[in-house]
Design an enzyme around this catalytic site. Structure first.
Site, PDB file in Angstrom:
ATOM      1  N   TYR A  53       8.147   4.937  10.572  1.00  0.00           N
ATOM      2  CA  TYR A  53       7.898   5.602   9.210  1.00  0.00           C
ATOM      3  C   TYR A  53       8.762   6.600   8.853  1.00  0.00           C
ATOM      4  O   TYR A  53       9.387   6.662   7.431  1.00  0.00           O
ATOM      5  CB  TYR A  53       6.290   5.944   9.171  1.00  0.00           C
ATOM      6  CG  TYR A  53       5.520   4.665   9.215  1.00  0.00           C
ATOM      7  CD1 TYR A  53       5.586   3.672   8.340  1.00  0.00           C
ATOM      8  CD2 TYR A  53       4.941   4.431  10.418  1.00  0.00           C
ATOM      9  CE1 TYR A  53       4.878   2.700   8.317  1.00  0.00           C
ATOM     10  CE2 TYR A  53       4.104   3.180  10.545  1.00  0.00           C
ATOM     11  CZ  TYR A  53       4.139   2.463   9.618  1.00  0.00           C
ATOM     12  OH  TYR A  53       3.319   1.137   9.424  1.00  0.00           O
ATOM     13  N   HIS A 104      -2.192  -0.276   0.703  1.00  0.00           N
ATOM     14  CA  HIS A 104      -2.088  -0.025   2.022  1.00  0.00           C
ATOM     15  C   HIS A 104      -1.494   1.357   2.373  1.00  0.00           C
ATOM     16  O   HIS A 104      -0.622   1.546   3.572  1.00  0.00           O
ATOM     17  CB  HIS A 104      -1.045  -1.224   2.497  1.00  0.00           C
ATOM     18  CG  HIS A 104      -1.499  -2.568   2.653  1.00  0.00           C
ATOM     19  ND1 HIS A 104      -0.586  -3.657   2.496  1.00  0.00           N
ATOM     20  CD2 HIS A 104      -2.817  -3.020   2.593  1.00  0.00           C
ATOM     21  CE1 HIS A 104      -1.313  -4.761   2.401  1.00  0.00           C
ATOM     22  NE2 HIS A 104      -2.832  -4.208   2.628  1.00  0.00           N
ATOM     23  N   GLY A 172       6.181 -10.678  -6.279  1.00  0.00           N
ATOM     24  CA  GLY A 172       6.765 -10.358  -4.960  1.00  0.00           C
ATOM     25  C   GLY A 172       5.900 -10.214  -3.655  1.00  0.00           C
ATOM     26  O   GLY A 172       6.296  -9.225  -3.124  1.00  0.00           O
TER      27      GLY A 172
END
Ligand code: OAD
Length: 227
Positions: A53, A104, A172
């Protein structure tokens, strides 16, 4: 004003230079989900998860919104635009959109692993989140990301928004990750649905118009349909 709900995935940011997950060369070809994107991975090898991350976050500083993001922000002159994104980047925000729900999580936020799970902004000046970085109460901080196997706390809010849609546009996303992909089932029956993606995506709903283009060109074309 009509409510235009926009549901976006990684392809929205592809033209900004952010990798998608499931396309050829995508992130899940280079990293195993079980190694970097589950609570078990964080317990087993937290450094690896943090590094994954940290890389994503550093890359985010080097990219900018594309014409698709900007086109969606401009639609606010004509519609009550509600963006529901699976993306953890901040490109919708930086393009100027006002109403953005992140299903998310968000790369630029950290969350306490303590019981009340407070969320904190990550500053560009200290872009890395590492083991040893603690919240003010002394609990380790973790990425503010919904990992596989975790619940999606914003899903109920996303349902409420989708139920009010007059028009829905999907941009997308491979529609392979649930519950996110199931949101479309909460759109009022028969409303116009636009699907923008350069590749084939299966969506089972009535009244779907497929715009088989990338996000920038696709949003420009969407405007021709709805304005
Ligand atoms: P995917 O990588 O599964 O799908 C990306 C979609 O973008 C595909 O349908 C591509 O065809 C499309 N695409 C590629 N280039 C594009 C372009 N220039 N313009 C528009 N579309 C383009 O990504 P998501 O569907 O977002 O979750 O994945 C969903 C979730 O799975 C992510 O939020 C992430 C991932 O694991 C977590 O990390 C929790």
């Amino acid at each position: 004003m009509k409510t235009l709900v926009i549901f976006t995935g990684a392809g929205m940011s592809a033209e900004s230079g952010v990798s998608t997950f499931r396309d050829a060369g995508g992130l899940w070809e280079q990293h195993r989900i079980e190694d970097v994107a589950t609570p078990e991975a964080f317990r087993r090898n937290p450094e690896l998860v943090m590094r994954f991350y940290n890389e994503r976050r550093k890359q985010l500083l080097t990219v900018k919104p594309n014409a698709g993001h900007i086109g969606l922000a401009e639609l606010e002159y004509h519609f009550n635009v509600q963006i529901i994104t699976q993306n953890v980047d901040n490109l919708h925000e930086r393009a100027g959109s006002s109403n953005i729900l992140h299903l998310h999580g968000e790369l630029m936020k950290a969350r306490s692993t303590g019981p009340s799970a407070e969320v904190y902004d990550i500053q560009p000046e200290k872009i890395e989140l590492n083991i040893g970085d603690k919240c003010p109460k002394g609990y380790q901080l973790r990425p503010h990301i919904v990992w596989f196997g975790e619940t999606v706390p914003e899903f109920e809010n996303a349902i409420r928004i989708t139920e009010k849609a007059d028009i829905l546009a999907i941009i997308g996303t491979s529609m392979q990750v649930y519950p996110a992909a199931g949101l479309i089932n909460y759109a009022p029956t028969g409303i116009p649905i636009y699907l923008i993606d350069p590749n084939e995506v299966n969506v089972y709903a009535k009244n779907v118009t497929v715009i088989r283009k990338g996000a920038s060109e696709g949003v420009a074309e969407l405007k021709k349909f709805i304005l």
